[in-house]
Write a protein that holds these residues in place. Structure first.
Motif, PDB file in Angstrom:
ATOM      1  N   ASP A  26      31.446  59.849  98.233  1.00 47.38           N
ATOM      2  CA  ASP A  26      31.791  58.848  99.244  1.00 47.38           C
ATOM      3  C   ASP A  26      32.081  57.524  98.553  1.00 47.38           C
ATOM      4  O   ASP A  26      31.365  57.129  97.627  1.00 47.38           O
ATOM      5  CB  ASP A  26      30.654  58.671 100.254  1.00 47.38           C
TER       6      ASP A  26
ATOM      7  N   TRP B  13      27.549  67.166 110.776  1.00 47.46           N
ATOM      8  CA  TRP B  13      28.487  66.078 111.061  1.00 47.46           C
ATOM      9  C   TRP B  13      29.872  66.493 110.582  1.00 47.46           C
ATOM     10  O   TRP B  13      30.031  66.928 109.430  1.00 47.46           O
ATOM     11  CB  TRP B  13      28.053  64.782 110.361  1.00 47.46           C
ATOM     12  N   ASP B  14      30.823  66.383 111.471  1.00 49.37           N
ATOM     13  CA  ASP B  14      32.208  66.737 111.152  1.00 49.37           C
ATOM     14  C   ASP B  14      32.306  68.167 110.611  1.00 49.37           C
ATOM     15  O   ASP B  14      33.084  68.458 109.698  1.00 49.37           O
ATOM     16  CB  ASP B  14      32.785  65.745 110.138  1.00 49.37           C
TER      17      ASP B  14
ATOM     18  N   SER C 118      21.804  60.321 120.741  1.00 46.98           N
ATOM     19  CA  SER C 118      22.219  60.263 119.335  1.00 46.98           C
ATOM     20  C   SER C 118      21.531  59.101 118.635  1.00 46.98           C
ATOM     21  O   SER C 118      21.270  58.064 119.249  1.00 46.98           O
ATOM     22  CB  SER C 118      23.739  60.121 119.222  1.00 46.98           C
TER      23      SER C 118
ATOM     24  N   PRO D  13      21.094  57.236 114.333  1.00 44.50           N
ATOM     25  CA  PRO D  13      21.663  57.238 112.977  1.00 44.50           C
ATOM     26  C   PRO D  13      20.807  58.039 111.995  1.00 44.50           C
ATOM     27  O   PRO D  13      19.580  58.007 112.061  1.00 44.50           O
ATOM     28  CB  PRO D  13      21.687  55.755 112.606  1.00 44.50           C
TER      29      PRO D  13
ATOM     30  N   CYS E  93      20.674  59.256 107.674  1.00 41.99           N
ATOM     31  CA  CYS E  93      21.210  59.201 106.314  1.00 41.99           C
ATOM     32  C   CYS E  93      21.437  60.636 105.868  1.00 41.99           C
ATOM     33  O   CYS E  93      20.482  61.418 105.752  1.00 41.99           O
ATOM     34  CB  CYS E  93      20.233  58.500 105.372  1.00 41.99           C
TER      35      CYS E  93
ATOM     36  N   ILE F 226      26.234  59.340 103.007  1.00 41.56           N
ATOM     37  CA  ILE F 226      26.731  58.463 104.067  1.00 41.56           C
ATOM     38  C   ILE F 226      25.688  58.318 105.167  1.00 41.56           C
ATOM     39  O   ILE F 226      24.734  59.102 105.252  1.00 41.56           O
ATOM     40  CB  ILE F 226      28.045  59.000 104.689  1.00 41.56           C
ATOM     41  N   ILE F 227      25.874  57.316 106.009  1.00 43.34           N
ATOM     42  CA  ILE F 227      25.049  57.111 107.196  1.00 43.34           C
ATOM     43  C   ILE F 227      25.931  57.319 108.418  1.00 43.34           C
ATOM     44  O   ILE F 227      26.988  56.690 108.541  1.00 43.34           O
ATOM     45  CB  ILE F 227      24.430  55.702 107.206  1.00 43.34           C
ATOM     46  N   LYS F 228      25.502  58.211 109.311  1.00 39.97           N
ATOM     47  CA  LYS F 228      26.291  58.513 110.498  1.00 39.97           C
ATOM     48  C   LYS F 228      25.380  58.662 111.712  1.00 39.97           C
ATOM     49  O   LYS F 228      24.230  59.088 111.582  1.00 39.97           O
ATOM     50  CB  LYS F 228      27.092  59.812 110.314  1.00 39.97           C
ATOM     51  N   THR F 229      25.909  58.316 112.863  1.00 37.11           N
ATOM     52  CA  THR F 229      25.198  58.551 114.116  1.00 37.11           C
ATOM     53  C   THR F 229      25.517  59.966 114.582  1.00 37.11           C
ATOM     54  O   THR F 229      26.693  60.332 114.716  1.00 37.11           O
ATOM     55  CB  THR F 229      25.621  57.530 115.184  1.00 37.11           C
ATOM     56  N   VAL F 230      24.467  60.754 114.791  1.00 41.96           N
ATOM     57  CA  VAL F 230      24.635  62.178 115.088  1.00 41.96           C
ATOM     58  C   VAL F 230      23.993  62.501 116.435  1.00 41.96           C
ATOM     59  O   VAL F 230      22.884  62.041 116.731  1.00 41.96           O
ATOM     60  CB  VAL F 230      23.992  63.045 113.979  1.00 41.96           C
TER      61      VAL F 230
ATOM     62  N   GLU G  97      39.454  56.543 101.291  1.00 45.57           N
ATOM     63  CA  GLU G  97      39.487  57.953 101.683  1.00 45.57           C
ATOM     64  C   GLU G  97      40.140  58.819 100.608  1.00 45.57           C
ATOM     65  O   GLU G  97      39.798  59.993 100.455  1.00 45.57           O
ATOM     66  CB  GLU G  97      40.231  58.110 103.010  1.00 45.57           C
TER      67      GLU G  97
END
Length: 419
Positions: free
Chosen positions: A259, A313-314, A332, A334, A336, A342-346, A387
Motif C-alpha cells: 500500500d 474487504w473488497d 460498520s 474501522p 486495521c 491499510i485502515i478501512k471501515t468494514v 494506485e
C-alpha cells in the motif's frame, strides 16, 4: 604476570574458544520456538518480561545482529569445521558454526536459531569480538512428546507457531541424543502442543483419505481443510500474540509495495511493504486466512480493541484488529487490516473470529521513504499516482534504526531502483 598465571590464563582462553551450550531451561519456564527442523525443533527461554531470563538470549541475538551488520572483514581463506563466523541468511548476517567445507561452499549451523544452510564461504565475515563469537549457545534442540517424526503438514503448523510463548511443562532425556523430549503448553490459549498438533494432523489425514477415495469428485478444499472456530467455546486471540516483522537492514533489499496511499504525504512518506524473501510464506498465510474466512459463516463482533479477527474487504480476507468497539446498532466500524497495510471501515457482516490454529506471524511492515521523489520518478514517470505503485517491486537500502530499543520506531528506506 608470573609464568604459572600466564599458563592458567592461556588454558582459560583455550577453553573459551569452545562454544558452550547454555543450561536447559527448567520446567515452568516460558519458551518460544526459534526454528523447526526435520523431526525436531529449537527452542529458547523467553521469560515473561524485559527483566526476566529472556534478556540474555535477546542480548546475544541483538549483539550478533549489530556485529554482523558492522563487520567489514570477509574471509580470504576457506574456513574449517568448527570455525565460528558471520554468515548471511535472507540478506542479514548472523553467527554461524561451520560444519563442513566443500570447494567454494560451506555448510553452517546458525548458532542462535537452529537452521542449517549451505552457502558460499567467500561471503562469510570474521567475528572479531570474542564476547560475541564465543557467547553461549542459548537455543536447545527438542522433540515434542508423542511426536517422534514430523510430516510436512506438522512442520508447517509448527512453523506458524514460531515466536509464540509456551510454558515448558515436561522434560525427558533421550538416550544417546543431545536433544530432549518436551511437552509445551500455550501460554495464552492453554492447549498442550502435542495434543493440538496430533488433532490437526489426524483431521488432515482423514481429509486426505477422503480425497484419495474419491479422486473423480471435485472437492472444495477451502471448506474441508479447515474448521472454523466454535462460537460457544471461542476464546478471543489478543494482538499481543502477534509476531511483528522487521525488514532486514542492508543495501539492495527487495521489497514489494502493498500500500502506498501515504507515500507522498508531506508528514508521512509511509509505505506498507513485504520482504520479497518472505513472499512465499506470506502467500501461504494469506491462503489460510482466506480458507478460514470463507469456511466461517458466523459473524463476529470483537469486544475489546486488542481482540484479533478476520475481515473481508473488497473481496480479500485479512487478519485485522478493530480501531473502535461498535454498539449493537452500528453496522460498520474501522479496522486495521494487518495483511493489507491499510485502515478501512468494514461492515459487521464481513467480520469473523480469529482461528486459534492460524499463524500470528506478520509479514507486512510499515516504512518511511526518505526519497519519495525518486520513487515517483522511477515508478510512475513523475506522476504521483499511488494506485500504480501497489504490487511493484523496489530495490532499497534499509537504514539502521537510530534507537534499537525503541520498538515503535518505524524503519526508513531509500529507493534505489524499480525491478
Amino acid at each position: 604476570l608470573p609464568l604459572r598465571a600466564l599458563v592458567a590464563k592461556a588454558k582459560e582462553d583455550s577453553k573459551r574458544r569452545v562454544l558452550r551450550q547454555g543450561s536447559f531451561p527448567p520446567v515452568g519456564s516460558e519458551v518460544k520456538i526459534a526454528h523447526v527442523a526435520e523431526n525436531t525443533m529449537f527452542i529458547f527461554e523467553s521469560g515473561s518480561d524485559s527483566n526476566g531470563p529472556s534478556s540474555q538470549y535477546l542480548k546475544v541475538v541483538e549483539r550478533c545482529f549489530v556485529g554482523g551488520e558492522g563487520a567489514k572483514k570477509y574471509l580470504i581463506q576457506a574456513p574449517v569445521a568448527g570455525d565460528i563466523v558471520y554468515a548471511p541468511f535472507e540478506e542479514v548476517y548472523y553467527r554461524a558454526e561451520v560444519n563442513g567445507v566443500e570447494g567454494d561452499t560451506a555448510t553452517v549451523f546458525f548458532t542462535d536459531f537452529g537452521n542449517t544452510e549451505t552457502l558460499e564461504w567467500k561471503n562469510f565475515k570474521e567475528i572479531e569480538d570474542p564476547e560475541i563469537k564465543y557467547a553461549d549457545r542459548l537455543i536447545h534442540e527438542v522433540q515434542i512428546e508423542h511426536l517422534p517424526t514430523f510430516t510436512d503438514f506438522v512442520r508447517m503448523k509448527l512453523q506458524a507457531l514460531e515466536g509464540e510463548a509456551f510454558e515448558l511443562t515436561k522434560i525427558t532425556d533421550i538416550p544417546n541424543s543431545k536433544a530432549k523430549k518436551v511437552e509445551l503448553r500455550h501460554s495464552k490459549e492453554l492447549y498442550f502442543l502435542s495434543e493440538m498438533i496430533r488433532k490437526l494432523s489426524k483431521d488432515n489425514d482423514e481429509l486426505e483419505k477422503k480425497q484419495t477415495a474419491s479422486p473423480g469428485e471435485k472437492i472444495d478444499t477451502a471448506e474441508q481443510t479447515v474448521a472454523p472456530p466454535d462460537p460457544k467455546s471461542y476464546v478471543p486471540v489478543s494482538i499481543s500474540e502477534l509476531s511483528e516483522v522487521c525488514i532486514p537492514y542492508g543495501d539492495d533489499i527487495k521489497l514489494m509495495i502493498i500500500d502506498a496511499a501515504e507515500v507522498y504525504d508531506a508528514e508521512s512518506h509511509r509505505l506498507a511493504v513485504i520482504d520479497i524473501a518472505r513472499n512465499d510464506a506470506f502467500a501461504m498465510v494469506l491462503a489460510e486466512v482466506c480458507k478460514y474466512g470463507e469456511a466461517d459463516s458466523n459473524v463476529y463482533s470483537p469486544e475489546e480493541l486488542h481482540h484479533l479477527c478476520l475481515v473481508q474487504w473488497d473481496g480479500i480476507w485479512s487478519r485485522a484488529v478493530p480501531l473502535a468497539i461498535g454498539s449493537k446498532e452500528e453496522t460498520s466500524i474501522p479496522y486495521c487490516l494487518l495483511d493489507l497495510g491499510i485502515i478501512k471501515t468494514v461492515e459487521s457482516t464481513y467480520v469473523r473470529r480469529f482461528p486459534h490454529a492460524l499463524s500470528r506471524k506478520l509479514y507486512v511492515a510499515d516504512c518511511i521513504v526518505q526519497n519519495p521523489e525518486t520513487l515517483c520518478k522511477l515508478a510512475t514517470a513523475g506522476v504521483q499516482n499511488t494506485e500504480l505503485l501497489t504490487g511493484k517491486i523496489v530495490k532499497v537500502n534499509v537504514i539502521p534504526k537510530k534507537n534499537n530499543s525503541d520498538e515503535n520506531e518505524i524503519q526508513e528506506i531509500r529507493i534505489i531502483s524499480i525491478i
